[in-house]
Design a protein around this motif. Structure first.
Motif, PDB file in Angstrom:
ATOM      1  N   TYR A 156      -1.190   1.144  -0.045  1.00 23.87           N
ATOM      2  CA  TYR A 156      -0.680   1.631  -1.337  1.00 23.87           C
ATOM      3  C   TYR A 156       0.821   1.819  -1.257  1.00 23.87           C
ATOM      4  O   TYR A 156       1.352   2.349  -0.270  1.00 23.87           O
ATOM      5  CB  TYR A 156      -1.345   2.957  -1.694  1.00 23.87           C
ATOM      6  CG  TYR A 156      -0.725   3.629  -2.899  1.00 23.87           C
ATOM      7  CD1 TYR A 156      -0.927   3.117  -4.178  1.00 23.87           C
ATOM      8  CD2 TYR A 156       0.067   4.762  -2.759  1.00 23.87           C
ATOM      9  CE1 TYR A 156      -0.352   3.717  -5.291  1.00 23.87           C
ATOM     10  CE2 TYR A 156       0.633   5.374  -3.869  1.00 23.87           C
ATOM     11  CZ  TYR A 156       0.430   4.845  -5.129  1.00 23.87           C
ATOM     12  OH  TYR A 156       0.997   5.439  -6.217  1.00 23.87           O
ATOM     13  N   MET A 177      -1.529  -1.658  -5.309  1.00 22.91           N
ATOM     14  CA  MET A 177      -2.364  -1.921  -4.153  1.00 22.91           C
ATOM     15  C   MET A 177      -1.801  -3.165  -3.476  1.00 22.91           C
ATOM     16  O   MET A 177      -1.649  -4.210  -4.110  1.00 22.91           O
ATOM     17  CB  MET A 177      -3.821  -2.167  -4.560  1.00 22.91           C
ATOM     18  CG  MET A 177      -4.738  -2.458  -3.376  1.00 22.91           C
ATOM     19  SD  MET A 177      -6.489  -2.655  -3.818  1.00 22.91           S
ATOM     20  CE  MET A 177      -6.453  -4.292  -4.607  1.00 22.91           C
ATOM     21  N   ILE A 231      -2.370  -0.647  -9.745  1.00 24.15           N
ATOM     22  CA  ILE A 231      -3.667   0.024  -9.759  1.00 24.15           C
ATOM     23  C   ILE A 231      -4.114   0.375 -11.175  1.00 24.15           C
ATOM     24  O   ILE A 231      -5.318   0.403 -11.467  1.00 24.15           O
ATOM     25  CB  ILE A 231      -3.633   1.279  -8.856  1.00 24.15           C
ATOM     26  CG1 ILE A 231      -3.490   0.830  -7.391  1.00 24.15           C
ATOM     27  CG2 ILE A 231      -4.885   2.131  -9.028  1.00 24.15           C
ATOM     28  CD1 ILE A 231      -3.414   1.960  -6.392  1.00 24.15           C
ATOM     29  N   LEU A 280     -13.002  -2.497  -8.064  1.00 25.87           N
ATOM     30  CA  LEU A 280     -12.573  -3.137  -6.826  1.00 25.87           C
ATOM     31  C   LEU A 280     -13.814  -3.383  -5.984  1.00 25.87           C
ATOM     32  O   LEU A 280     -14.477  -2.435  -5.557  1.00 25.87           O
ATOM     33  CB  LEU A 280     -11.570  -2.254  -6.080  1.00 25.87           C
ATOM     34  CG  LEU A 280     -11.143  -2.744  -4.680  1.00 25.87           C
ATOM     35  CD1 LEU A 280     -10.446  -4.094  -4.773  1.00 25.87           C
ATOM     36  CD2 LEU A 280     -10.241  -1.709  -4.009  1.00 25.87           C
ATOM     37  N   LEU A 305      -6.809   5.323  -5.497  1.00 29.39           N
ATOM     38  CA  LEU A 305      -7.888   4.671  -6.241  1.00 29.39           C
ATOM     39  C   LEU A 305      -8.803   5.711  -6.868  1.00 29.39           C
ATOM     40  O   LEU A 305      -9.226   5.571  -8.018  1.00 29.39           O
ATOM     41  CB  LEU A 305      -8.690   3.760  -5.307  1.00 29.39           C
ATOM     42  CG  LEU A 305      -7.982   2.493  -4.810  1.00 29.39           C
ATOM     43  CD1 LEU A 305      -8.790   1.838  -3.700  1.00 29.39           C
ATOM     44  CD2 LEU A 305      -7.762   1.503  -5.954  1.00 29.39           C
ATOM     45  N   GLN A 330      -6.978   7.359  -9.828  1.00 29.42           N
ATOM     46  CA  GLN A 330      -6.887   6.472 -10.990  1.00 29.42           C
ATOM     47  C   GLN A 330      -8.267   6.092 -11.535  1.00 29.42           C
ATOM     48  O   GLN A 330      -8.378   5.299 -12.467  1.00 29.42           O
ATOM     49  CB  GLN A 330      -6.132   5.195 -10.617  1.00 29.42           C
ATOM     50  CG  GLN A 330      -4.692   5.421 -10.210  1.00 29.42           C
ATOM     51  CD  GLN A 330      -3.778   5.654 -11.387  1.00 29.42           C
ATOM     52  OE1 GLN A 330      -4.170   5.483 -12.542  1.00 29.42           O
ATOM     53  NE2 GLN A 330      -2.553   6.048 -11.115  1.00 29.42           N
ATOM     54  N   VAL A 334     -10.675   4.291 -10.264  1.00 30.83           N
ATOM     55  CA  VAL A 334     -11.093   2.915 -10.022  1.00 30.83           C
ATOM     56  C   VAL A 334     -12.461   2.941  -9.344  1.00 30.83           C
ATOM     57  O   VAL A 334     -12.661   3.684  -8.380  1.00 30.83           O
ATOM     58  CB  VAL A 334     -10.080   2.166  -9.139  1.00 30.83           C
ATOM     59  CG1 VAL A 334     -10.582   0.762  -8.807  1.00 30.83           C
ATOM     60  CG2 VAL A 334      -8.716   2.114  -9.822  1.00 30.83           C
ATOM     61  N   VAL A 361     -14.835   1.673  -6.826  1.00 29.86           N
ATOM     62  CA  VAL A 361     -14.759   0.898  -5.589  1.00 29.86           C
ATOM     63  C   VAL A 361     -16.173   0.683  -5.070  1.00 29.86           C
ATOM     64  O   VAL A 361     -16.906   1.642  -4.808  1.00 29.86           O
ATOM     65  CB  VAL A 361     -13.904   1.612  -4.524  1.00 29.86           C
ATOM     66  CG1 VAL A 361     -13.781   0.735  -3.270  1.00 29.86           C
ATOM     67  CG2 VAL A 361     -12.528   1.953  -5.076  1.00 29.86           C
TER      68      VAL A 361
END
Length: 289
Positions: A16, A21, A33, A39, A56, A59, A61, A63
């Motif tokens: 990061y 990313m 990101i 992801l 991550l 935010q 995200v 994964v």
């Protein structure tokens, strides 16, 4: 608004730096990101920095990690998805049983409507008519299990009378892979909104960590079904998996507007939470595809 599905298929080091990313392979790739919705780490030969994992998570995200066979096996879920998570969980625990039954009935009905549409697309008119009769017969909470009866008719109509969801065949492998991606996307929205995935509307398995995700994903299964029907997979390898992962970028309609499937799932999940909290099923918003 995040929209990208990023797949890491080969050995890589992920880091990061200043909102990006950094993917270090033969060449270095930078991805902001804020653009990433999902992801997918398909290879076990991928290493992360703790700072990237923390960002991550911050935010929101989703994964998803794959096992040595490149099948989804786990996901990254933060302890707290919202500033008012404690309040949301108390609310979730107190959701009224009758309201949950009515919302589950609407979700199941929408699932069967989508299955009926898929059968019509596939030219299976007789099976589609049978599902229409099941829709008429649905009772609150689906007490007579019209969903289960519809599923048997649906899959046999779509993939053949000898087809079984328990068979070890490429069709089932592809369906399960696609469903896994869908479940992860729905779980992301549940946690992002401050709720927990274990407490469902209908699903109540003590060994299922994603009971609520299993409930909410039901109307979207047909998106995977249609793709697998069109693919007619003879194997499930990288190309087939990427076709299923890319379904998150499929354009659908919700609230009369075009949107990517990943963002439509977000709108739909929030509508379910509004409906159950306000005890008003008219607030539910389903996709058109």
């Amino acid at each position: 608004m995040s929209w990208r599905t990023v797949v890491i298929s080969n050995s890589a080091k992920l880091d990061y730096k200043m909102g990006y990313m950094i993917v270090r392979q033969d060449k270095i790739t930078k991805i902001h990101i804020s653009e990433i919705a999902i992801l997918l780490i398909e290879s076990t030969a991928v290493s992360f920095t703790a700072s990237l994992l923390a960002e991550l998570k911050k935010q929101k995200v989703k994964v998803i990690f794959c096992d040595e066979k490149r099948n989804p096996s786990s996901e990254l879920i933060p302890y707290y998805g919202s500033h008012d998570t404690s309040s949301k969980i108390r609310t979730q625990v107190a959701w009224e049983k009758e309201t949950k039954r009515l919302i589950w009935t609407e979700i199941v009905s929408e699932k069967i409507r989508n299955q009926k549409k898929m059968l019509e697309i596939a030219g299976r008119k007789e099976e589609a008519l049978l599902l229409q009769s099941y829709l008429v017969e649905i009772e609150p909470g689906d007490a007579t299990n019209r969903e289960g009866h519809a599923a048997k008719v649906y899959f046999n109509g779509l993939f053949g009378r000898d087809f079984s969801r328990t068979s070890d065949v490429p069709f089932n492998a592809a369906l399960n892979y696609g469903y896994g991606i869908l479940l992860s996307a729905v779980n992301r929205e549940i946690v992002s909104n401050g709720y927990i995935t274990q407490l469902g509307l209908f699903h109540d398995n003590m060994f299922n960590q994603f009971n609520l995700g299993s409930d909410l994903m039901e109307p979207f299964r047909v998106i995977v079904d249609r793709k697998v029907f069109e693919m007619e997979p003879e194997k499930l390898e990288h190309e087939e998996k990427m076709a299923l992962v890319n379904l998150m970028n499929l354009e659908v309609r919700i609230e009369g507007k075009k949107n990517f499937l990943a963002n439509a799932i977000k709108t739909y999940c929030r509508s379910v939470f509004d409906a159950v909290n306000d005890k008003d099923i008219s607030l539910l918003k389903f996709i058109q595809w």
